[in-house]
Design a protein around this motif. Structure first.
Motif, short mmCIF file in Angstrom:
data_model
loop_
_atom_site.label_atom_id
_atom_site.label_comp_id
_atom_site.label_asym_id
_atom_site.label_seq_id
_atom_site.Cartn_x
_atom_site.Cartn_y
_atom_site.Cartn_z
N ASN A 4 0.55 -1.53 0.36
CA ASN A 4 0.07 0.11 -0.51
C ASN A 4 0.84 1.58 -0.18
O ASN A 4 1.75 1.41 -0.19
CB ASN A 4 -1.04 0.10 0.79
N TYR A 5 0.31 2.64 0.09
CA TYR A 5 0.97 3.60 -0.53
C TYR A 5 1.31 4.39 1.08
O TYR A 5 2.76 4.44 0.72
CB TYR A 5 -0.42 5.11 -0.59
N LEU A 46 4.99 2.43 1.29
CA LEU A 46 6.11 2.98 -0.26
C LEU A 46 5.92 4.34 1.07
O LEU A 46 7.19 4.88 0.70
CB LEU A 46 5.37 3.34 -0.83
N LEU A 47 5.09 5.16 1.46
CA LEU A 47 6.27 6.64 2.06
C LEU A 47 7.03 5.74 3.35
O LEU A 47 7.97 6.52 3.83
CB LEU A 47 4.90 7.51 2.80
N GLU A 48 6.76 5.11 3.59
CA GLU A 48 8.00 4.54 4.88
C GLU A 48 9.17 3.97 4.69
O GLU A 48 10.43 4.46 4.94
CB GLU A 48 7.24 3.11 5.43
N ALA A 49 9.06 3.44 3.09
CA ALA A 49 10.36 3.01 2.03
C ALA A 49 11.31 4.75 2.26
O ALA A 49 12.15 5.26 2.70
CB ALA A 49 9.72 2.66 1.71
N THR A 79 -3.01 13.81 -6.24
CA THR A 79 -1.00 13.82 -7.24
C THR A 79 -1.88 14.28 -8.10
O THR A 79 -2.28 14.08 -9.18
CB THR A 79 -0.93 12.07 -7.02
N ARG A 80 -0.63 15.40 -8.76
CA ARG A 80 0.06 15.65 -9.97
C ARG A 80 -0.06 14.78 -10.96
O ARG A 80 0.95 14.99 -12.61
CB ARG A 80 0.08 17.28 -10.53
N GLU A 81 1.23 13.97 -10.38
CA GLU A 81 2.42 13.18 -11.49
C GLU A 81 1.41 12.39 -12.17
O GLU A 81 0.41 11.63 -11.44
CB GLU A 81 2.86 12.15 -9.65
N TYR A 82 2.10 11.80 -13.13
CA TYR A 82 1.49 10.80 -14.19
C TYR A 82 1.87 9.36 -13.66
O TYR A 82 2.97 8.90 -13.97
CB TYR A 82 2.47 11.15 -15.15
N ALA A 121 4.99 7.12 -4.77
CA ALA A 121 5.87 8.23 -3.45
C ALA A 121 7.89 8.70 -4.07
O ALA A 121 8.10 8.10 -3.42
CB ALA A 121 5.42 6.41 -2.39
N GLY A 122 7.48 8.12 -4.94
CA GLY A 122 8.79 8.91 -5.85
C GLY A 122 9.55 8.15 -5.88
O GLY A 122 10.50 8.82 -6.00
N MET A 123 9.26 6.91 -5.90
CA MET A 123 10.22 5.92 -6.91
C MET A 123 9.74 5.51 -7.78
O MET A 123 7.98 5.06 -8.52
CB MET A 123 9.93 4.75 -5.50
N LYS A 124 10.29 5.59 -8.85
CA LYS A 124 10.58 4.70 -10.59
C LYS A 124 9.66 2.99 -9.81
O LYS A 124 10.61 2.18 -8.81
CB LYS A 124 11.47 4.85 -11.22
N VAL A 125 8.82 2.67 -10.52
CA VAL A 125 8.40 1.26 -10.22
C VAL A 125 8.49 0.54 -11.65
O VAL A 125 8.64 0.10 -12.84
CB VAL A 125 6.79 1.65 -10.31
N ILE A 126 9.51 -0.73 -11.43
CA ILE A 126 9.56 -1.84 -12.04
C ILE A 126 9.01 -3.40 -12.01
O ILE A 126 8.93 -3.24 -10.70
CB ILE A 126 11.29 -2.18 -11.79
#
Length: 299
Positions: free
Chosen positions: A156-157, A160-163, A204-207, A218-223
């Motif tokens: 969950n989100y 990811l924020l914790e990481a 969020t305004r992030e695509y 959360a500021g990380m690129k997802v692979i």
């Protein structure tokens, strides 16, 4: 009559394998620093940080400071992919795109690259001048985020924020040259697609979503990697999947022979044609502060 393999065909097929390898680049290549290695082992050298000391008086004595040097072992491993062609197979089909030999060999090698990089994220590392000390992930400042152990909730989100918080507190990802990644399977992607904070423009305004996949979170690129392969890239114990959060230079990937390919005759196999690709690769966690384990329970 002695059978000979057309060398032009060998060269053409080799070129096809290399081309396919580049087109089908391994998913985890961007997360690791790639270096060329000569020999079976490589010493990854590290320097610890040093702090500035304030001078509070005139003609003060110089205060000498030590900066810690350390090293860790990157051990190289050999991998091969071998295919045999018998009398019923026309060797010329090697360059027939419909048979896709080159594509499958390149894919096999790139999947192995990804497994090596992923395994290095949490593996013990050999440290010390002569690599005589074993350092675990936890003792290497590696942190574990428990996303959903013992529950039916997936990634969950908030986790990811914790990481991300852990990275920031360790001064990771705050420099312009650093990127951060989180590596997940299809199930974690589905979890994140149900997180309003990632998919709603109200938050969020992030695509963040593209073609049904979360690409930034959360500021990380997802692979994304497969979660159903018989040899999974992300390890799983029971229902618990170990996802990886990693920053630039967190893992070092070594290549001795990126890939060599041979096609020759096998007299011991009734003169079958053997097609073999070979590479020497290895990986090691370079900095435990730049790697986190996110354990998520899958349904």
């Amino acid at each position: 009559m002695t059978f000979s393999i057309d060398q032009a065909l060998v060269t053409q097929f080799s070129d096809m394998v290399y081309a396919q390898s580049q087109q089908m680049e391994s998913f985890l290549s961007p997360v690791a620093e790639t270096i060329q290695v000569t020999g079976k082992d490589y010493a990854v050298e590290r320097l610890d940080k040093v702090e500035a000391i304030e001078v509070t008086e005139r003609h003060a004595d110089t205060v000498a400071q030590d900066i810690t040097h350390s090293r860790r072992q990157l051990a190289m491993r050999e991998f091969r992919t071998t295919i045999l062609l018998d009398d019923f197979d026309d060797v010329s089909t090697l360059i027939d795109p419909q048979r896709a030999y080159a594509k499958h060999i390149a894919a096999a090698m790139n999947r192995q690259k990804d497994r090596i990089i992923a395994a290095a994220a949490f593996a013990d590392v050999k440290t010390g001048r002569n690599f005589g000390t074993t350092t675990t992930f936890a003792n290497d400042d590696g942190l574990t985020v428990l996303a959903s152990v013992g529950s039916t909730t997936g990634l969950n989100y908030d986790k990811l924020l914790e990481a991300q918080e852990n990275f920031i507190n360790n001064n990771v990802g705050i420099n312009s040259y650093e990127d951060m990644y989180v590596i997940v399977t299809g199930e974690q992607n589905t979890n994140l697609m149900n997180e309003t904070e990632l998919t709603s423009g109200d938050f969020t305004r992030e695509y963040a979503v593209e073609k049904g996949k979360v690409i930034n979170a959360a500021g990380m690129k997802v692979i994304h990697v497969s979660g159903t392969d018989s040899q999974p890239i992300l390890s799983k114990s029971g229902n618990d999947r170990s996802c990886i959060a990693v920053a630039t230079d967190g893992i070092c990937f070594g290549v001795s022979k990126d890939m060599t390919l041979t096609i020759n005759q096998r007299p011991d196999k009734n003169n079958l044609i053997q097609l073999q690709a070979c590479m020497y690769i290895g990986a090691v966690r370079k900095d435990g502060r730049k790697v986190q384990k996110i354990i998520t329970t899958e349904s």
